[in-house]
Design an enzyme around this catalytic site. Structure first.
Site, short mmCIF file in Angstrom:
data_model
loop_
_atom_site.label_atom_id
_atom_site.label_comp_id
_atom_site.label_asym_id
_atom_site.label_seq_id
_atom_site.Cartn_x
_atom_site.Cartn_y
_atom_site.Cartn_z
N CYS A 67 -3.02 4.50 -4.73
CA CYS A 67 -3.71 5.78 -4.83
C CYS A 67 -3.23 6.55 -6.06
CB CYS A 67 -3.48 6.62 -3.56
SG CYS A 67 -1.74 6.98 -3.22
N ASN A 123 0.86 -1.19 0.00
CA ASN A 123 0.00 0.00 0.00
C ASN A 123 0.90 1.23 0.00
OD1 ASN A 123 -2.24 1.71 0.24
ND2 ASN A 123 -2.21 1.60 2.47
#
Length: 390
Positions: free
Chosen positions: A349, A322
Site C-alpha cells: 500500500c 502484505n
C-alpha cells in the site's frame, strides 16, 4: 465526484477530487512504474483494477464532537470544530443511513463527546465518546465500535442498545473500545463486546472472512475481491506445496490461496486477527470444500521474527507479504534475498517502501505487477507484484 464539503473548504481529505478519475488512475500507474523502474527491467504490467469513484468505502471513522444534545459525526477542522460528514460521498447509502440513528443514540445514552480545551499544561479534557467506527459488510450488516475515554458509560450503552438495534436492524456486532490517552491514537487495547455476535462476516467470492472489531480489513470490498483473485491466480500458476502468508491479517490471502495438498501458514501480530482467521479456517475446513482448507494454520507473532527465528518451520516454496505502509524492512528483505525461495508475492500500500524493499532483494526480480485503485480521489493505491528468483 462532486462534494459540497470540498467546494466549501470544509474537508479536503479527497486530495484528487478536481482530477477526473481516468487521469487519477493513469497518474498512479505512472507513479508506481517510475518508482519500480530501477528494479523492474522485465516487468509486465496488467491493466489496473478500478471500481466505483464514490460510495466505495466499507468503513467510516467518525470523530464525535458537538454536544450530547447535538452531536456532530465527521472530522475536526483546523480550529478543532466539528464538521458533519454523514453525507460524505465516499460512503455507500447503507452506511450513510446508519449515522442518523447513531447520532440519536449518542443523545439517548448521554454520551458526551470528547473535547480538549486549552493547551499545554492547562489543557483540560472532558467527555467520553471519541469516535464511532462503523463497518458495512457485503451483505449490508453493520459493526459499530464506540471508542471511549473510559468505561464510565458502558452501562448506559448496554441499557439503550436494544433500542438502537430496533431502529438499526442491520446492526449485527457492537463493541466498546477504551482509549484513555489524549494522543493521536485511534483505539486502545481493551475491547468490550456489547452484542452476542462478535464477528462480522465479510463475503469475498466463495470465502466468508470473519472480521473481529480490532482486525484490519481493506476498505474497498470490490477491489479487495479482485486483489485476492489475482493473488490466487498467480499462486496457483506457481503451484507451491507450501506457502507462508506474512502480515496475514484476517487471512484473506492465505485462505484464498489455499488448495488441496498445499500447506499454508499465516502469521500476524494481532491476536484478534489471528483468532478470526483461525475461526474462518476451522469453519471452512468443516464445510463441503473442507479438503482445500485442512492444511491452513495461523499464529500470532511478528512476521520478521517468525521468518528469521530459530523456531520457524521448514522453508516454504513461496511467500506472500502484505506489510503495513512501512514495508517489510531490511531484516526480512535480507532474509528473503538469501533464503533461496523462488517466488514471493508482495502486496503493497506504499510504493515508496516497496521500491526500497525490492532494491534490497536484487535476486528476486519483479516479473508481473498490477495496480489496484483501492482509494479513489486520493493519491493512495495498492499494488501487487510477483517476484521470481533470477
Amino acid at each position: 465526484m462532486q462534494c459540497p464539503h470540498y467546494d466549501a473548504g470544509r474537508c479536503h481529505s479527497c486530495t484528487l477530487l478536481e482530477i477526473d478519475y481516468p487521469t487519477q488512475v493513469l497518474d498512479k500507474e505512472g507513479h508506481v512504474a517510475a518508482l519500480l523502474e530501477p528494479v523492474s527491467a522485465d516487468l509486465t504490467w496488467l491493466p489496473a483494477v478500478t471500481g466505483q469513484e464514490s460510495g466505495f468505502r466499507n468503513k467510516a471513522k467518525m470523530v464525535v464532537s458537538g454536544t450530547v444534545g447535538a452531536p456532530v459525526l465527521g472530522i475536526l477542522d483546523g480550529a478543532g470544530r466539528g464538521v458533519d460528514l454523514t453525507d460524505c460521498g465516499l460512503y455507500p447509502v447503507a452506511l450513510q443511513a446508519s449515522f442518523g440513528p447513531l447520532a440519536a443514540f449518542v443523545t439517548r445514552a448521554n454520551l458526551e463527546p470528547y473535547e480538549v480545551s486549552g493547551r499545554g499544561k492547562r489543557a483540560q479534557q472532558r467527555g467520553e465518546l471519541k469516535y464511532l467506527l462503523v463497518t458495512l459488510s457485503p451483505d449490508a450488516e453493520l459493526m459499530v465500535r464506540f471508542v471511549l475515554r473510559s468505561q464510565e458509560s458502558i452501562a448506559r450503552i448496554r441499557k439503550h442498545l436494544p433500542a438502537l438495534q430496533a431502529e438499526l436492524p442491520a446492526l449485527a456486532v457492537a463493541s466498546a473500545n477504551i482509549q484513555p490517552a489524549h494522543a493521536a491514537i485511534l483505539e486502545g487495547d481493551l475491547e468490550i463486546p456489547l452484542t452476542e455476535r462478535t464477528t462480522l462476516p465479510m463475503r469475498i467470492d466463495d470465502i466468508t472472512l470473519d472480521l473481529r472489531p480490532q482486525s484490519f480489513f481493506q476498505t474497498n470490498t470490490p477491489v479487495a475481491t479482485e486483489l485476492y483473485r489475482q493473488a490466487r491466480t498467480w499462486v496457483d500458476e506457481v503451484g507451491p506445496t507450501s506457502l507462508w502468508d506474512l502480515y496475514c491479517g484476517v487471512g484473506g490471502f492465505a485462505l484464498h490461496c489455499a488448495a488441496p495438498g498445499r500447506a499454508v501458514t499465516g502469521i500476524e501480530i494481532s491476536a484478534e486477527a489471528v483468532a478470526a482467521a483461525s475461526g474462518t479456517a476451522a469453519r471452512l475446513s468443516a464445510g463441503p470444500a473442507g479438503e482445500r482448507f485442512r492444511d491452513v494454520s495461523f499464529a500470532a507473532g511478528d512476521a520478521t521474527a517468525f521468518a528469521v527465528g530459530p523456531d520457524a518451520p521448514g522453508l516454504p516454496e513461496m511467500v506472500i507479504v502484505n506489510p503495513p505502509r512501512r514495508g517489510i524492512g531490511a531484516d526480512l528483505a535480507r532474509w528473503l534475498e538469501t533464503s533461496g525461495i523462488d517466488h514471493v508475492l508482495y502486496s503493497s500500500c506504499n510504493a515508496t517502501t516497496l521500491a526500497k524493499d525490492l532494491a534490497a532483494m536484487p535476486s528476486l526480480r519483479p516479473v508481473r505487477a498490477r495496480l489496484l485503485d483501492m482509494f479513489p480521489q486520493t493519491s493512495h493505491y495498492e499494488v501487487l507484484v510477483l517476484l521470481q528468483r533470477s
